[in-house]
Design a protein around this motif. Structure first.
Motif, short mmCIF file in Angstrom:
data_model
loop_
_atom_site.label_atom_id
_atom_site.label_comp_id
_atom_site.label_asym_id
_atom_site.label_seq_id
_atom_site.Cartn_x
_atom_site.Cartn_y
_atom_site.Cartn_z
N GLU A 249 41.84 38.50 28.11
CA GLU A 249 41.33 38.98 29.66
C GLU A 249 41.42 37.80 30.40
OE1 GLU A 249 37.78 41.66 28.35
OE2 GLU A 249 37.29 39.58 27.69
N SER B 132 45.57 38.19 36.27
CA SER B 132 44.85 39.34 36.96
C SER B 132 45.11 40.56 36.08
CB SER B 132 45.40 39.28 38.39
OG SER B 132 46.75 39.78 38.34
N PRO B 133 44.33 41.87 36.82
CA PRO B 133 44.45 43.01 36.15
C PRO B 133 46.17 43.41 36.18
CG PRO B 133 42.70 43.09 37.49
CD PRO B 133 43.28 41.85 37.74
N GLN B 134 46.77 43.17 37.30
CA GLN B 134 48.24 43.67 37.71
C GLN B 134 48.88 42.59 36.80
OE1 GLN B 134 45.83 42.81 39.94
NE2 GLN B 134 46.39 43.66 41.86
N ILE B 135 48.83 41.56 36.50
CA ILE B 135 49.86 40.65 35.39
C ILE B 135 49.13 41.22 34.13
CG2 ILE B 135 49.98 38.49 34.66
CD1 ILE B 135 51.04 38.33 37.40
N ARG B 136 47.97 41.44 33.86
CA ARG B 136 47.68 41.79 32.39
C ARG B 136 48.11 43.17 32.25
NH1 ARG B 136 42.73 39.33 33.95
NH2 ARG B 136 41.60 41.02 34.32
N ARG C 116 39.71 28.72 39.58
CA ARG C 116 38.86 29.97 40.29
C ARG C 116 38.80 30.82 39.10
NH1 ARG C 116 43.26 31.75 44.94
NH2 ARG C 116 44.96 32.08 43.36
N ALA D 142 40.08 33.98 38.79
CA ALA D 142 40.90 34.93 38.44
C ALA D 142 42.24 34.26 39.00
CB ALA D 142 40.78 36.16 38.85
N LEU D 143 43.44 34.77 38.56
CA LEU D 143 44.67 34.42 39.15
C LEU D 143 44.69 32.71 39.34
CD1 LEU D 143 44.91 36.84 42.57
CD2 LEU D 143 46.75 36.71 40.50
#
Lengths: 152, 290
Positions: B96, B100-104, B186, B188-189
């Motif tokens: 998790e 990011s969601p896109q990378i995951r 940060r 995320a990302l």
């Protein structure tokens, strides 16, 4: 040169060209779907977000052969016959758009969330858009816009 | 010269293609590292071999004592897998934490290992779980301990004609709890500035630690297992003082690892916070065994 066939915004399409072209390049330059933006080209901003089989991805990091046989949805595919998606309408009504550059990717990340979870919490919305950077709005109205799109 | 692109549908086909020109071929799975390297011309392969259409490569199987993961299992698949979260939250939390969601949605466990970033997020979790890496070439199949695969930033000790097919690890016993913490700039990302995976086995029904497995990432050329905390805590009650001791030891370890690097000052202090966080989660998590 090779041929690849996939579903783009609900329609089967065929494309021929170099396998090292990215989905982002193909969408913008060949299919002229310029709603998807390039922000960084490295998967670090989310401006190029599209959905592949309902999942948000950075199209700058997808090579075109990888979408063969899959379904791609861009921001252009979200509205149907000039009828805007609820998300698009709520982004407008909530003032969640300033320069508009992050908006297509932001809306599609939210769309991917809503496809799996029609009543997300605020925390879930934030997580869903955590891969989309916005330099203008400070995110608050974007989150509210997504909440509003769910509550109707 | 146009790059050749292949999408084999079996491991036999894949390793044969790879063997044709192993030194100039690149394996493609999620693409979130490779495609950046291609764009920046850091790599110029003659052939790209997309392994994602090989049957089983995205399978997750959990039986009574073992977890087996296809090498192209994505971070999202791991994050959403309820059984894995219940048994090995360290791996779920690590997955998790990636990007990011896109990378995951695209990035894979095998890619995270093969790309060999010192800051890879799932690597410490997989190390702490004593993961085996299964690898194949036209010469056959072999399996290695993950700690023997990692060599240096960007380098594994896999041969050019080898490809990771799957990962496996034993499910920790009943009295084991685990957690993962990532420190990024940060939420995320973010690339990890440090990450830490912790797997603690308690004596049944007590807070006496039998075994402490700690893996540290982004403080050396590869993630690695740090055994100092186990040596200090094994057989003792996990009190606040014990956790404090663990934080101090880990801080000294990080300081020693980083030496005169400019990051040493920050990381040797910050690591204490992530040690506290990891132990806190272990003591208060509803996941993993009681």
């Amino acid at each position: 040169m090779a041929k690849y066939s996939f579903i783009l915004n609900g329609k089967r399409v065929e494309w021929e060209g170099s396998p090292t072209r990215t989905l982002l390049q193909v969408l913008r330059e060949d299919f002229k779907l310029t709603g998807t933006k390039e922000g960084c080209g490295k998967g670090e901003c989310g401006a190029c977000t599209v959905l592949i089989d309902g999942e948000a991805v950075n199209s700058c990091l997808v090579l075109i052969p990888q979408v063969e046989g899959h379904e791609v949805l861009t921001i252009e595919g979200l509205s149907k016959d000039d009828q805007l998606d609820r998300l698009q309408e709520s982004f407008i009504s909530e003032g969640a758009i300033q320069c508009g550059y992050c908006t297509p990717g932001m809306i599609l990340s939210a769309k991917a969330l809503l496809l799996k979870n029609s009543k997300p919490s605020r925390a879930e919305i934030k997580k869903a858009i955590s891969g989309n950077l916005c330099r203008c709005t400070g995110y608050t109205k974007i989150i509210t816009a997504v909440e509003k799109a769910c509550s109707e | 010269m146009e790059v050749a692109y292949y999408s084999p549908v079996s491991w036999e086909e894949a390793v044969k293609l790879l063997a044709e020109d192993a030194d100039h071929s690149k394996i493609l799975a999620g693409g979130t590292d490779l495609i950046i390297q291609l764009k920046q011309k850091n790599v110029k392969p003659a052939a790209i071999i997309d392994i994602t259409r090989i049957p089983g490569i995205r399978d997750i199987s959990v039986n009574s004592n073992e977890v087996c993961l296809g090498s192209a299992v994505t971070f999202t698949q791991v994050a959403e897998h309820k059984v894995l979260r219940g048994k090995v939250p360290v791996l779920t939390e690590a997955a998790e934490a990636v990007g990011s969601p896109q990378i995951r949605n695209r990035g894979t466990l095998g890619g995270n290992i093969a790309n060999a970033s010192p800051a890879a997020d799932v690597v410490p979790a997989l190390l702490a779980l004593d993961t085996l890496v299964w690898v194949r070439s036209i010469r056959g199949e072999r399996k290695l301990k993950l700690e023997d695969v990692l060599v240096a930033p960007g380098r594994t000790n896999l041969a050019a004609d080898e490809v990771i097919t799957k990962l496996s690890f034993q499910i920790p016993g009943e009295n084991t709890k685990s957690a993962f913490v990532k420190l990024g700039r940060r939420n995320a990302l973010a690339i990890a500035r440090m990450n830490l995976a912790l797997v603690v086995t308690f004596e049944a029904g007590t807070r006496i630690t039998e075994k402490v497995v700690m893996a540290l990432g982004a403080v050396g050329p590869t993630a690695y297992l740090y055994r100092g905390v186990h040596e200090a805590l094994a057989g003792r009650q996990l009190t606040d003082e014990a956790i404090e001791r663990a934080a101090v030891l880990t801080s000294e370890e990080v300081a020693a690892r980083l030496g005169t690097r400019s990051t040493a000052h920050y990381k040797k202090e910050a690591v204490k916070g992530i040690v506290y966080e990891a132990f806190y989660r272990i003591l208060h998590s509803e996941y993993g065994a009681q």
